[in-house]
Motif scaffolding. Sequence first.
Motif, PDB file in Angstrom:
ATOM      1  N   LYS A   8       0.818  -1.222   0.000  1.00 17.48           N
ATOM      2  CA  LYS A   8       0.000   0.000   0.000  1.00 17.48           C
ATOM      3  C   LYS A   8       0.850   1.269   0.000  1.00 17.48           C
ATOM      4  N   LEU A   9       2.054   1.203   0.547  1.00 18.23           N
ATOM      5  CA  LEU A   9       2.936   2.367   0.498  1.00 18.23           C
ATOM      6  C   LEU A   9       3.294   2.713  -0.947  1.00 18.23           C
ATOM      7  N   TYR A  10       3.584   1.693  -1.745  1.00 15.29           N
ATOM      8  CA  TYR A  10       3.953   1.899  -3.153  1.00 15.29           C
ATOM      9  C   TYR A  10       2.757   2.436  -3.947  1.00 15.29           C
ATOM     10  N   VAL A  11       1.579   1.908  -3.650  1.00 14.83           N
ATOM     11  CA  VAL A  11       0.365   2.368  -4.339  1.00 14.83           C
ATOM     12  C   VAL A  11       0.061   3.816  -3.959  1.00 14.83           C
ATOM     13  N   ALA A  12       0.238   4.151  -2.676  1.00 10.58           N
ATOM     14  CA  ALA A  12      -0.003   5.529  -2.236  1.00 10.58           C
ATOM     15  C   ALA A  12       0.974   6.497  -2.893  1.00 10.58           C
ATOM     16  N   VAL A  13       2.210   6.064  -3.110  1.00  7.70           N
ATOM     17  CA  VAL A  13       3.182   6.901  -3.820  1.00  7.70           C
ATOM     18  C   VAL A  13       2.753   7.088  -5.268  1.00  7.70           C
ATOM     19  N   ALA A  14       2.254   6.034  -5.898  1.00 14.25           N
ATOM     20  CA  ALA A  14       1.779   6.133  -7.282  1.00 14.25           C
ATOM     21  C   ALA A  14       0.631   7.129  -7.380  1.00 14.25           C
ATOM     22  N   VAL A  15      -0.296   7.064  -6.427  1.00 12.46           N
ATOM     23  CA  VAL A  15      -1.407   8.036  -6.389  1.00 12.46           C
ATOM     24  C   VAL A  15      -0.851   9.445  -6.263  1.00 12.46           C
ATOM     25  N   THR A  16       0.093   9.629  -5.368  1.00 18.18           N
ATOM     26  CA  THR A  16       0.698  10.942  -5.136  1.00 18.18           C
ATOM     27  C   THR A  16       1.289  11.515  -6.419  1.00 18.18           C
ATOM     28  N   LYS A  17       2.041  10.706  -7.141  1.00 16.99           N
ATOM     29  CA  LYS A  17       2.690  11.184  -8.353  1.00 16.99           C
ATOM     30  C   LYS A  17       1.667  11.563  -9.431  1.00 16.99           C
ATOM     31  N   LEU A  18       0.599  10.780  -9.529  1.00 18.28           N
ATOM     32  CA  LEU A  18      -0.419  11.076 -10.544  1.00 18.28           C
ATOM     33  C   LEU A  18      -1.263  12.292 -10.151  1.00 18.28           C
ATOM     34  N   VAL A  19      -1.444  12.499  -8.858  1.00 11.99           N
ATOM     35  CA  VAL A  19      -2.130  13.712  -8.397  1.00 11.99           C
ATOM     36  C   VAL A  19      -1.266  14.929  -8.685  1.00 11.99           C
ATOM     37  N   ASN A  20       0.024  14.826  -8.413  1.00 10.27           N
ATOM     38  CA  ASN A  20       0.930  15.943  -8.656  1.00 10.27           C
ATOM     39  C   ASN A  20       0.996  16.305 -10.136  1.00 10.27           C
ATOM     40  N   ASP A  21       0.878  15.273 -10.988  1.00 11.87           N
ATOM     41  CA  ASP A  21       0.882  15.512 -12.439  1.00 11.87           C
ATOM     42  C   ASP A  21      -0.502  15.879 -12.980  1.00 11.87           C
ATOM     43  N   GLU A  22      -1.478  15.998 -12.075  1.00 13.84           N
ATOM     44  CA  GLU A  22      -2.852  16.396 -12.407  1.00 13.84           C
ATOM     45  C   GLU A  22      -3.586  15.385 -13.284  1.00 13.84           C
ATOM     46  N   HIS A  23      -3.196  14.125 -13.163  1.00 11.63           N
ATOM     47  CA  HIS A  23      -3.930  13.057 -13.841  1.00 11.63           C
ATOM     48  C   HIS A  23      -5.034  12.495 -12.945  1.00 11.63           C
ATOM     49  N   LEU A  24      -4.882  12.710 -11.634  1.00 15.86           N
ATOM     50  CA  LEU A  24      -5.893  12.305 -10.658  1.00 15.86           C
ATOM     51  C   LEU A  24      -6.206  13.483  -9.745  1.00 15.86           C
ATOM     52  N   SER A  25      -7.398  13.445  -9.152  1.00 15.89           N
ATOM     53  CA  SER A  25      -7.764  14.414  -8.124  1.00 15.89           C
ATOM     54  C   SER A  25      -8.188  13.665  -6.874  1.00 15.89           C
ATOM     55  N   LEU A  26      -7.639  14.062  -5.745  1.00 16.39           N
ATOM     56  CA  LEU A  26      -7.986  13.415  -4.482  1.00 16.39           C
ATOM     57  C   LEU A  26      -9.431  13.677  -4.079  1.00 16.39           C
ATOM     58  N   ASP A  27     -10.043  14.684  -4.673  1.00 15.10           N
ATOM     59  CA  ASP A  27     -11.394  15.071  -4.276  1.00 15.10           C
ATOM     60  C   ASP A  27     -12.498  14.523  -5.176  1.00 15.10           C
ATOM     61  N   LEU A  28     -12.119  13.839  -6.250  1.00 17.62           N
ATOM     62  CA  LEU A  28     -13.135  13.172  -7.060  1.00 17.62           C
ATOM     63  C   LEU A  28     -13.549  11.872  -6.378  1.00 17.62           C
ATOM     64  N   THR A  29     -14.749  11.395  -6.703  1.00 18.12           N
ATOM     65  CA  THR A  29     -15.352  10.289  -5.966  1.00 18.12           C
ATOM     66  C   THR A  29     -15.309   8.963  -6.735  1.00 18.12           C
ATOM     67  N   VAL A  30     -15.707   7.907  -6.026  1.00 18.10           N
ATOM     68  CA  VAL A  30     -15.870   6.608  -6.665  1.00 18.10           C
ATOM     69  C   VAL A  30     -16.823   6.741  -7.851  1.00 18.10           C
ATOM     70  N   ALA A  31     -17.878   7.510  -7.672  1.00 22.24           N
ATOM     71  CA  ALA A  31     -18.847   7.710  -8.751  1.00 22.24           C
ATOM     72  C   ALA A  31     -18.215   8.374  -9.960  1.00 22.24           C
ATOM     73  N   ASP A  32     -17.274   9.287  -9.721  1.00 23.84           N
ATOM     74  CA  ASP A  32     -16.587   9.959 -10.831  1.00 23.84           C
ATOM     75  C   ASP A  32     -15.662   9.003 -11.568  1.00 23.84           C
ATOM     76  N   TYR A  33     -14.902   8.221 -10.820  1.00 20.90           N
ATOM     77  CA  TYR A  33     -13.893   7.342 -11.412  1.00 20.90           C
ATOM     78  C   TYR A  33     -14.462   6.019 -11.920  1.00 20.90           C
ATOM     79  N   LEU A  34     -15.404   5.461 -11.159  1.00 22.78           N
ATOM     80  CA  LEU A  34     -15.959   4.135 -11.482  1.00 22.78           C
ATOM     81  C   LEU A  34     -17.481   4.207 -11.429  1.00 22.78           C
ATOM     82  N   PRO A  35     -18.102   4.927 -12.381  1.00 21.21           N
ATOM     83  CA  PRO A  35     -19.553   5.152 -12.334  1.00 21.21           C
ATOM     84  C   PRO A  35     -20.380   3.872 -12.331  1.00 21.21           C
ATOM     85  N   GLU A  36     -19.815   2.788 -12.815  1.00 24.07           N
ATOM     86  CA  GLU A  36     -20.548   1.518 -12.841  1.00 24.07           C
ATOM     87  C   GLU A  36     -20.824   0.976 -11.432  1.00 24.07           C
TER      88      GLU A  36
END
Length: 316
Positions: A62-90
């Motif tokens: 989970k540490l490695y996954v959290a770092v991956a999230v961090t890097k993608l947030v910093n690059d503006e590919h992800l937003s920490l404030d978007l929801t499950v509904a936004d990312y996985l509407p199904e």
Amino acid sequence: MPLSDTVQEQLSEGIEYGFDGMIVYVDEAGRPPAFYAAGCHDRKNEIPADPKALFKIASITKLYVAVAVTKLVNDEHLSLDLTVADYLPELVGRIENADKITLRMMVQHRSGIHDFTRTSDYWKAPPKANRENLELVLDKPADFEPDKNYGYSNTNYLLIGEILDKTLGYSHHQYIKKEILIPLELNNTYSLLSEVDLDNLMSGYYVGYDSDLKYNDFSNPSGSMIATAEDVGIFLRALNNGSLFKVGEKEIYSSIYKYDHTGLIPGYQSIAKYHKDIDTVVIQFNNTTNFDGYDWSLAEIIYNRILKIVKSNKSS
């Protein structure tokens, strides 16, 4: 019990208390790393424990996954404030509060989504596919309202893995390798069991069960990585001293996750911590588990005694 004089003596004592094999890696700033092992790598074939063996690090993943999230947030590919509904509407209507649970809450285990590994008898025959694991908790009530409590849940990281794959357009395992493993030269860290030479993987045992659990394949972003203690130690130091991060990333990571972790799956227990007061990383692996809490408590006692020995040696 009186404290052992050396880390090696303490590990040998741990074997006497019932662990099949143990590995410890100690990285003290200004000193060469130290490697220790006791017991067996494979008890059936009577192979001694190897301090540089591969090990299933479980939730340290989970540490490695959290770092991956961090890097993608910093690059503006992800937003920490978007929801499950936004990312996985199904999943709207199938995960309660999908429109309120943010990526940040999932990283921090504050989503309220039930943990699929807490399904009755889960570890007797755990599903391999992410979707099969997810099905175990779909349409079930939330454990609590989003961000109102803390509840450690492997389902959070299963969903994060799905979000990463969807965002990247390829496997997050490849991203972790490209952005974390290769830059740190972690050549003995793998995302999947299928990538490793099983002879180099330490055997895992569950009390009362004779079979070697190293062949069990738990392919899940919540805890499937395999590594040597040394590789985990190198990663942990880079995580804590910030050398793993680009500009802006450390601040993001500090706001969403912690800097140490433990891991537990059948046959494998791990503790990975950086101790700022002595600028030292101590990694401990042991390959015997049960789920009544005894082996986990014993592992923590041994870890804390090893830490006392390291501190004592440092001050002498």
